[in-house]
Design a protein around this motif. Structure first.
Motif, PDB file in Angstrom:
ATOM      1  N   PRO A 114       0.804  -1.223   0.000  1.00  0.00           N
ATOM      2  CA  PRO A 114       0.000   0.000   0.000  1.00  0.00           C
ATOM      3  C   PRO A 114       0.837   1.272   0.000  1.00  0.00           C
ATOM      4  O   PRO A 114       0.374   2.314  -0.454  1.00  0.00           O
ATOM      5  N   MET A 115       2.067   1.188   0.510  1.00  0.00           N
ATOM      6  CA  MET A 115       2.932   2.369   0.538  1.00  0.00           C
ATOM      7  C   MET A 115       3.311   2.820  -0.864  1.00  0.00           C
ATOM      8  O   MET A 115       3.464   4.022  -1.128  1.00  0.00           O
ATOM      9  N   TYR A 116       3.477   1.874  -1.796  1.00  0.00           N
ATOM     10  CA  TYR A 116       3.836   2.229  -3.167  1.00  0.00           C
ATOM     11  C   TYR A 116       2.708   3.013  -3.840  1.00  0.00           C
ATOM     12  O   TYR A 116       2.945   3.948  -4.605  1.00  0.00           O
ATOM     13  N   GLY A 117       1.451   2.622  -3.577  1.00  0.00           N
ATOM     14  CA  GLY A 117       0.319   3.358  -4.128  1.00  0.00           C
ATOM     15  C   GLY A 117       0.282   4.787  -3.608  1.00  0.00           C
ATOM     16  O   GLY A 117       0.031   5.736  -4.358  1.00  0.00           O
ATOM     17  N   LYS A 118       0.543   4.949  -2.307  1.00  0.00           N
ATOM     18  CA  LYS A 118       0.578   6.293  -1.722  1.00  0.00           C
ATOM     19  C   LYS A 118       1.720   7.117  -2.311  1.00  0.00           C
ATOM     20  O   LYS A 118       1.593   8.327  -2.502  1.00  0.00           O
ATOM     21  N   MET A 119       2.839   6.449  -2.605  1.00  0.00           N
ATOM     22  CA  MET A 119       3.995   7.155  -3.155  1.00  0.00           C
ATOM     23  C   MET A 119       3.674   7.715  -4.543  1.00  0.00           C
ATOM     24  O   MET A 119       4.022   8.860  -4.864  1.00  0.00           O
ATOM     25  N   GLN A 120       2.986   6.919  -5.390  1.00  0.00           N
ATOM     26  CA  GLN A 120       2.621   7.395  -6.727  1.00  0.00           C
ATOM     27  C   GLN A 120       1.623   8.548  -6.636  1.00  0.00           C
ATOM     28  O   GLN A 120       1.688   9.496  -7.419  1.00  0.00           O
ATOM     29  N   ALA A 121       0.705   8.487  -5.675  1.00  0.00           N
ATOM     30  CA  ALA A 121      -0.242   9.589  -5.474  1.00  0.00           C
ATOM     31  C   ALA A 121       0.493  10.850  -5.030  1.00  0.00           C
ATOM     32  O   ALA A 121       0.129  11.967  -5.427  1.00  0.00           O
ATOM     33  N   ALA A 122       1.544  10.683  -4.221  1.00  0.00           N
ATOM     34  CA  ALA A 122       2.354  11.834  -3.796  1.00  0.00           C
ATOM     35  C   ALA A 122       3.093  12.440  -4.975  1.00  0.00           C
ATOM     36  O   ALA A 122       3.255  13.667  -5.058  1.00  0.00           O
ATOM     37  N   ILE A 123       3.540  11.611  -5.917  1.00  0.00           N
ATOM     38  CA  ILE A 123       4.181  12.122  -7.134  1.00  0.00           C
ATOM     39  C   ILE A 123       3.179  12.937  -7.948  1.00  0.00           C
ATOM     40  O   ILE A 123       3.519  13.977  -8.527  1.00  0.00           O
ATOM     41  N   ASP A 124       1.917  12.482  -7.993  1.00  0.00           N
ATOM     42  CA  ASP A 124       0.851  13.252  -8.655  1.00  0.00           C
ATOM     43  C   ASP A 124       0.782  14.665  -8.093  1.00  0.00           C
ATOM     44  O   ASP A 124       0.677  15.644  -8.844  1.00  0.00           O
ATOM     45  N   MET A 125       0.804  14.773  -6.778  1.00  0.00           N
ATOM     46  CA  MET A 125       0.688  16.083  -6.121  1.00  0.00           C
ATOM     47  C   MET A 125       1.876  16.977  -6.453  1.00  0.00           C
ATOM     48  O   MET A 125       1.711  18.169  -6.705  1.00  0.00           O
ATOM     49  N   VAL A 126       3.070  16.407  -6.458  1.00  0.00           N
ATOM     50  CA  VAL A 126       4.260  17.190  -6.815  1.00  0.00           C
ATOM     51  C   VAL A 126       4.146  17.707  -8.252  1.00  0.00           C
ATOM     52  O   VAL A 126       4.401  18.881  -8.536  1.00  0.00           O
ATOM     53  N   ASN A 127       3.740  16.828  -9.164  1.00  0.00           N
ATOM     54  CA  ASN A 127       3.569  17.237 -10.559  1.00  0.00           C
ATOM     55  C   ASN A 127       2.509  18.319 -10.709  1.00  0.00           C
ATOM     56  O   ASN A 127       2.653  19.236 -11.527  1.00  0.00           O
ATOM     57  N   LYS A 168       7.259  22.770  -0.950  1.00  0.00           N
ATOM     58  CA  LYS A 168       7.981  22.116   0.147  1.00  0.00           C
ATOM     59  C   LYS A 168       7.083  21.114   0.852  1.00  0.00           C
ATOM     60  O   LYS A 168       7.519  20.007   1.209  1.00  0.00           O
ATOM     61  N   GLU A 169       5.811  21.473   1.038  1.00  0.00           N
ATOM     62  CA  GLU A 169       4.876  20.595   1.733  1.00  0.00           C
ATOM     63  C   GLU A 169       4.663  19.292   0.965  1.00  0.00           C
ATOM     64  O   GLU A 169       4.761  18.201   1.540  1.00  0.00           O
ATOM     65  N   VAL A 170       4.374  19.400  -0.351  1.00  0.00           N
ATOM     66  CA  VAL A 170       4.111  18.179  -1.127  1.00  0.00           C
ATOM     67  C   VAL A 170       5.389  17.386  -1.363  1.00  0.00           C
ATOM     68  O   VAL A 170       5.379  16.147  -1.404  1.00  0.00           O
ATOM     69  N   ASN A 171       6.501  18.105  -1.490  1.00  0.00           N
ATOM     70  CA  ASN A 171       7.783  17.421  -1.696  1.00  0.00           C
ATOM     71  C   ASN A 171       8.193  16.648  -0.448  1.00  0.00           C
ATOM     72  O   ASN A 171       8.693  15.512  -0.533  1.00  0.00           O
ATOM     73  N   THR A 172       7.961  17.256   0.713  1.00  0.00           N
ATOM     74  CA  THR A 172       8.261  16.580   1.984  1.00  0.00           C
ATOM     75  C   THR A 172       7.360  15.365   2.174  1.00  0.00           C
ATOM     76  O   THR A 172       7.798  14.312   2.660  1.00  0.00           O
ATOM     77  N   ASN A 173       6.104  15.510   1.757  1.00  0.00           N
ATOM     78  CA  ASN A 173       5.172  14.384   1.846  1.00  0.00           C
ATOM     79  C   ASN A 173       5.647  13.221   0.970  1.00  0.00           C
ATOM     80  O   ASN A 173       5.617  12.059   1.393  1.00  0.00           O
ATOM     81  N   LEU A 174       6.106  13.533  -0.259  1.00  0.00           N
ATOM     82  CA  LEU A 174       6.631  12.493  -1.141  1.00  0.00           C
ATOM     83  C   LEU A 174       7.878  11.852  -0.531  1.00  0.00           C
ATOM     84  O   LEU A 174       8.031  10.620  -0.551  1.00  0.00           O
ATOM     85  N   GLN A 175       8.745  12.693   0.028  1.00  0.00           N
ATOM     86  CA  GLN A 175       9.974  12.179   0.635  1.00  0.00           C
ATOM     87  C   GLN A 175       9.669  11.225   1.790  1.00  0.00           C
ATOM     88  O   GLN A 175      10.225  10.117   1.856  1.00  0.00           O
ATOM     89  N   SER A 176       8.774  11.643   2.682  1.00  0.00           N
ATOM     90  CA  SER A 176       8.471  10.801   3.852  1.00  0.00           C
ATOM     91  C   SER A 176       7.773   9.507   3.434  1.00  0.00           C
ATOM     92  O   SER A 176       8.055   8.442   3.978  1.00  0.00           O
ATOM     93  N   THR A 177       6.862   9.604   2.442  1.00  0.00           N
ATOM     94  CA  THR A 177       6.155   8.400   1.967  1.00  0.00           C
ATOM     95  C   THR A 177       7.132   7.431   1.322  1.00  0.00           C
ATOM     96  O   THR A 177       7.078   6.215   1.566  1.00  0.00           O
ATOM     97  N   ALA A 178       8.041   7.977   0.485  1.00  0.00           N
ATOM     98  CA  ALA A 178       9.030   7.127  -0.184  1.00  0.00           C
ATOM     99  C   ALA A 178       9.985   6.499   0.829  1.00  0.00           C
ATOM    100  O   ALA A 178      10.359   5.323   0.701  1.00  0.00           O
ATOM    101  N   GLU A 179      10.370   7.283   1.828  1.00  0.00           N
ATOM    102  CA  GLU A 179      11.279   6.755   2.853  1.00  0.00           C
ATOM    103  C   GLU A 179      10.640   5.590   3.609  1.00  0.00           C
ATOM    104  O   GLU A 179      11.295   4.575   3.869  1.00  0.00           O
ATOM    105  N   ASN A 190       6.855  28.367  -2.900  1.00  0.00           N
ATOM    106  CA  ASN A 190       7.930  27.528  -2.356  1.00  0.00           C
ATOM    107  C   ASN A 190       7.449  26.694  -1.178  1.00  0.00           C
ATOM    108  O   ASN A 190       7.804  25.516  -1.034  1.00  0.00           O
ATOM    109  N   GLU A 191       6.638  27.314  -0.325  1.00  0.00           N
ATOM    110  CA  GLU A 191       6.102  26.593   0.827  1.00  0.00           C
ATOM    111  C   GLU A 191       5.144  25.483   0.392  1.00  0.00           C
ATOM    112  O   GLU A 191       5.149  24.382   0.953  1.00  0.00           O
ATOM    113  N   LYS A 192       4.304  25.781  -0.621  1.00  0.00           N
ATOM    114  CA  LYS A 192       3.388  24.756  -1.156  1.00  0.00           C
ATOM    115  C   LYS A 192       4.173  23.567  -1.692  1.00  0.00           C
ATOM    116  O   LYS A 192       3.845  22.412  -1.426  1.00  0.00           O
TER     117      LYS A 192
END
Length: 578
Positions: free
Chosen positions: A180-193, A220-231, A216-218
């Motif tokens: 399930p983490m991989y699905g969340k990671m792809q959704a996080a990539i959607d948000m970054v894009n 940073k928020e989605v990028n951090t979310n992608l980073q934490s999900t991927a980690e 930049n703050e917006k």
């Protein structure tokens, strides 16, 4: 899911077969090497036969070289297979997206579609390119090595009976949590894009309002979310290797313990134990490779699901049921709305358009006015079936629009949308979207009607000027006139201008209206506008209010009978006088 996606690998099945064959034969040669090594120890070294040692050593080198070439071949064929699958998936997804109606596109965010065409497809093709070799090699190596191990010493090989279930249990624990983490990671990539796309599209607005820090703050928020999900996902996946190694080394220690005792009592030769250990390592490495393949498949499964969602999306606007005459074409451009209702979603609470009825005769010019949000753009998008009505019917030349082949219907209708779009390429290439084989004379005539000829000579290379993405190197008014010229070049039966002269001055707008009347005399023209002067000379004017028709009439009739039209006219006239 995987079977559905991998079915697109059909044109490349021969490469998959060749890759698998190379791996299988490579395994055979690699598995011969421990037998030769055991012979060297038990026969050559034990008997002091140097010639035998060199002969067996040469055979080992030959097997290794053959295995090397076979491994290179399998890698090449697997790469061709993986890249081919990726190309097929991208082609099918893109083809499906081209068939989407506006409603279908609305259900997927643009950023998500981009991710599904790129990142998700890349995950699948990498799973094939890098996973095909271990997927074939591991079972072959494991089964063969197990058989030989039991042949060498069945009692010692029983250690695998304990190790294999333990490895399987650990793998299942990891995969069930990481999937399930991989699905969340792809959704996080959607948000970054999405954030990147929005920022780049509206970069002028961001700079004009000095909102760079906010953006930049917006991000940073989605990028951090992608980073934490991927980690989290990769941290779980990383447990696979130490778990496998723990079991593998524990198995080796157990075999050395029991095997050592057997050699001490004469129950097993030292060379046989050495060869047995080689096969043990082969089995355990195979199990580790299988676990890695499972993890790759787990990640690609999340991507497969997202890809299949696009491929299986039901197209809202089709010609499967209604088309009775495949050759039906629009001949005149007579339009009738018969008690039309429309809502964007089937479960929507209220209709965007409600009980709309009117008749536009072929060749007429009709204006549409209304407040912002009155559904003017939605109304005209029902004519070429960019959306389908949810109630009532739209007729063109007496035939329901659903009975026309989509290509014929849309070929007869030219729309200049509210949001003008130009593509990368020259001015001439953009204009020829209206007519691919248009001559230079036809292009110049269309540009004269749309008043493009007033500025085309000021562009660096005239009609051969390269336009940036979206036409960033021309002004808003110039972009609108180019889009009108592109529509005129199509010589349509119905021309729809959706507030497409808002960025030009009233004098130029008047010239464009005169040019359209002169250049397209038999074309039905529908003009959505905010200025009364844009439509006051129309044959009839339709007033929309909250998705319903408030009034229909000529300029003079509406001045007398409609408060909204009269108020709009007087306020604009007052503004012009002031």
């Amino acid at each position: 899911m995987l079977i559905r996606v991998f079915s697109y690998m059909k044109p490349y099945r021969k490469y998959a077969f060749l890759a698998g064959l190379c791996v299988a034969v490579e395994c055979m040669f690699e598995l011969i090497i421990p037998v030769l090594m055991a012979n060297i120890v038990d026969v050559g070294v034990k008997n002091g036969d140097t010639g035998y040692i060199f002969t067996q050593g040469a055979l080992m080198c030959l097997c290794a070289v053959i295995a090397l070439f076979l491994g290179a071949g399998s890698a090449k064929f697997a790469a061709v297979c993986g890249q081919g699958l990726g190309a097929e998936l991208r082609r099918e997804e893109y083809k499906k997206i081209q068939a989407f109606s506006f409603a279908n596109t609305d259900r997927f965010q643009t950023s998500s579609l981009v991710t599904r065409l790129t990142s998700d497809v890349t995950a699948v093709q990498n799973a094939v390119a890098t996973g095909l070799r271990p997927a074939v090699r591991s079972p072959v190596m494991m089964i063969t090595a197990l058989v030989i191990s039991f042949t060498i010493n069945a009692k010692l090989a029983i250690v695998f009976v304990v190790a294999a279930p333990l490895l399987g249990f650990l793998l299942w624990q990891i995969v069930s949590r990481v999937r399930p983490m991989y699905g969340k990671m792809q959704a996080a990539i959607d948000m970054v894009n999405r954030i990147i796309q929005e920022n780049l599209t509206a970069i002028r607005v961001v700079k004009a309002y000095v909102r760079g820090d906010y953006e930049n703050e917006k991000f940073k928020e989605v990028n951090t979310n992608l980073q934490s999900t991927a980690e989290k996902a990769f941290r779980l996946a990383a447990l696979n290797m130490p778990a496998m190694q723990l079991v593998m080394y524990a198995t080796i220690v157990a075999i050395l313990w029991f095997g050592g005792k057997l050699t001490m009592v004469g129950g097993m030769e030292v060379g046989a134990l050495t060869g047995f250990l080689s096969y043990v390592l082969q089995v355990l490495n195979s199990l580790m490779m299988i676990s890695a393949v499972f993890l790759m498949l787990t990640r690609s499964l999340a991507s497969c699901k997202r890809i299949v969602e696009v491929l299986d999306e039901k197209i809202d606007v089709t010609e499967e049921e209604g088309v009775t005459d495949p050759g039906a074409e629009v001949a005149a451009g007579d339009i009738v709305f018969d008690h039309v209702s429309f809502k964007y979603k089937a479960d929507g609470k209220e209709d965007v358009l409600s009980d709309v009825s009117f008749h536009i005769r072929a060749g007429q010019t009709v204006g549409i006015l209304g407040q912002t949000g009155a559904a003017k753009s939605t109304l005209v998008q029902l004519i070429p079936r960019l959306y389908d009505v949810t109630g009532g019917a739209v007729y063109v030349d007496g035939r329901n629009v659903k009975e026309y082949p989509l290509r014929h219907l849309r070929d007869a209708i030219a729309m200049v949308l509210q949001k003008n779009t130009l593509f990368s390429g020259t001015v001439k290439e953009n204009l020829r979207w209206g007519k691919e084989d248009a001559t230079d004379e036809e292009i110049e005539a269309a540009c004269a009607i749309a008043c493009v000829d007033e500025f085309i000579d000021r562009l660096q290379n005239g009609y051969d000027t390269e336009l940036g993405q979206g036409g960033v190197n021309v002004s808003g008014g110039q972009k609108q006139r180019l889009c009108i010229a592109r529509a005129v070049l199509k010589a349509p039966k119905v021309l729809i201008l959706d507030d497409s002269t808002s960025a030009v001055d009233t004098a130029t707008e008047g010239k464009i209206r005169q040019g359209l009347a002169r250049g397209l005399p038999g074309t039905t023209k529908i003009i959505i506008a905010q200025r009364v002067t844009s439509v006051q000379d129309a044959d009839q004017i339709i007033i929309l209010e909250d998705g319903k028709i408030d009034a229909v009439g000529t300029h003079d009739e509406l001045l007398k009978t409609n408060d909204f039209y009269r108020g709009l006219y007087e306020s604009q006239q007052k503004g012009a006088l002031e």
